[in-house]
Design an enzyme around this catalytic site. Sequence first.
Site, short mmCIF file in Angstrom:
data_model
loop_
_atom_site.label_atom_id
_atom_site.label_comp_id
_atom_site.label_asym_id
_atom_site.label_seq_id
_atom_site.Cartn_x
_atom_site.Cartn_y
_atom_site.Cartn_z
N HIS A 21 3.51 1.99 1.83
CA HIS A 21 3.90 2.63 3.32
C HIS A 21 5.54 2.26 3.35
O HIS A 21 5.88 1.42 2.78
CB HIS A 21 3.21 2.16 4.55
CG HIS A 21 3.45 0.37 4.66
ND1 HIS A 21 2.63 -0.63 4.35
CD2 HIS A 21 4.56 -0.10 5.27
CE1 HIS A 21 3.33 -1.62 4.83
NE2 HIS A 21 4.58 -1.51 5.37
N GLU B 139 1.77 4.33 7.74
CA GLU B 139 0.69 3.65 7.11
C GLU B 139 0.06 4.86 6.06
O GLU B 139 0.40 5.90 6.24
CB GLU B 139 -0.27 3.08 7.94
CG GLU B 139 0.31 2.08 8.78
CD GLU B 139 0.53 0.59 8.25
OE1 GLU B 139 0.67 0.54 6.88
OE2 GLU B 139 0.58 -0.16 8.67
N ASP C 129 0.81 -1.02 0.01
CA ASP C 129 -0.04 0.02 0.04
C ASP C 129 0.67 1.31 0.11
O ASP C 129 0.32 2.46 0.20
CB ASP C 129 -1.08 0.04 1.39
CG ASP C 129 -0.19 -0.18 2.47
OD1 ASP C 129 0.96 -0.24 2.50
OD2 ASP C 129 -0.94 -0.36 3.63
#
EC number: 3.5.99.6
Length: 266
Positions: free
Chosen positions: A143, A148, A141
């Site tokens: 990160h 995050e 994703d």
Amino acid sequence: MRLIPLNRAEQVGAWSAQHIVNRINAFNPTADRPFVLGLPTGGTPLNTYKKLIELHKAGEVSFKNVVTFNMDEYVGLPADHPESYRTFMHENFFNHIDIQPENINLLNGNAEDHEAECQRYEDKIKSYGRINLFMGGVGNDGHIAFNEPASSLSSRTRIKTLTEDTRIANSRFFGGDMNLVPEYSLTIGVGTLLDSEEIMILITGHNKGLALQAAVEGSVNHLWTVSALQLHPKSVIVCDEPSTQELKVKTVKYFQQLEAKNMEGF
């Protein structure tokens, strides 16, 4: 931003390791003027660590005057736990090179005061001026460390709640049981990373394709932490062919031509 599009993950490890060695040797560190290196954990940098150990044993580089700072650590996991990042770093890298123990810096996920521990880490980094080269990986994703999606791009070292996706991904190191993966971590911030003189991010595997696309072809977006590299004056992404599947063909060809000489021999 530079992009080094290689064919295989092993080549990513070899190129990145040689880049670190070149930077250290060009810096010519001393005890009073050490080279400061930021380091990640995870599967992606393992090839880099193996190659660095090989180059060290061949006499190509010394880590005696290198100071390291790791990106992150789980909260509440005993330091000697087989999946703690402290254990990971010693088993996969530190135990095999000539780094001095006092030059190894790791976040303490068992500190009583997490905020104070994070401030201590920031202050320790600043005591050296800045990190000369920070190597990192990236999640599916986007990160970096445990920053995050939706992390502030000016964030500093702090405690973070891990997303379910991250805990599921990391459960492979905990016998496949997500419930054994800690819910929290201490992590450097995006701002901490961007303060580094140079950033090198390793991206391998088709599952990282969207993250690479966001970093190279997308706009700066806090939902894709890796896109913050676009704000840095000296960042380089080293990737393998499977991770480029979401990039435009002309984008890959552009960087292949641009970096052709720098990829010779790898």
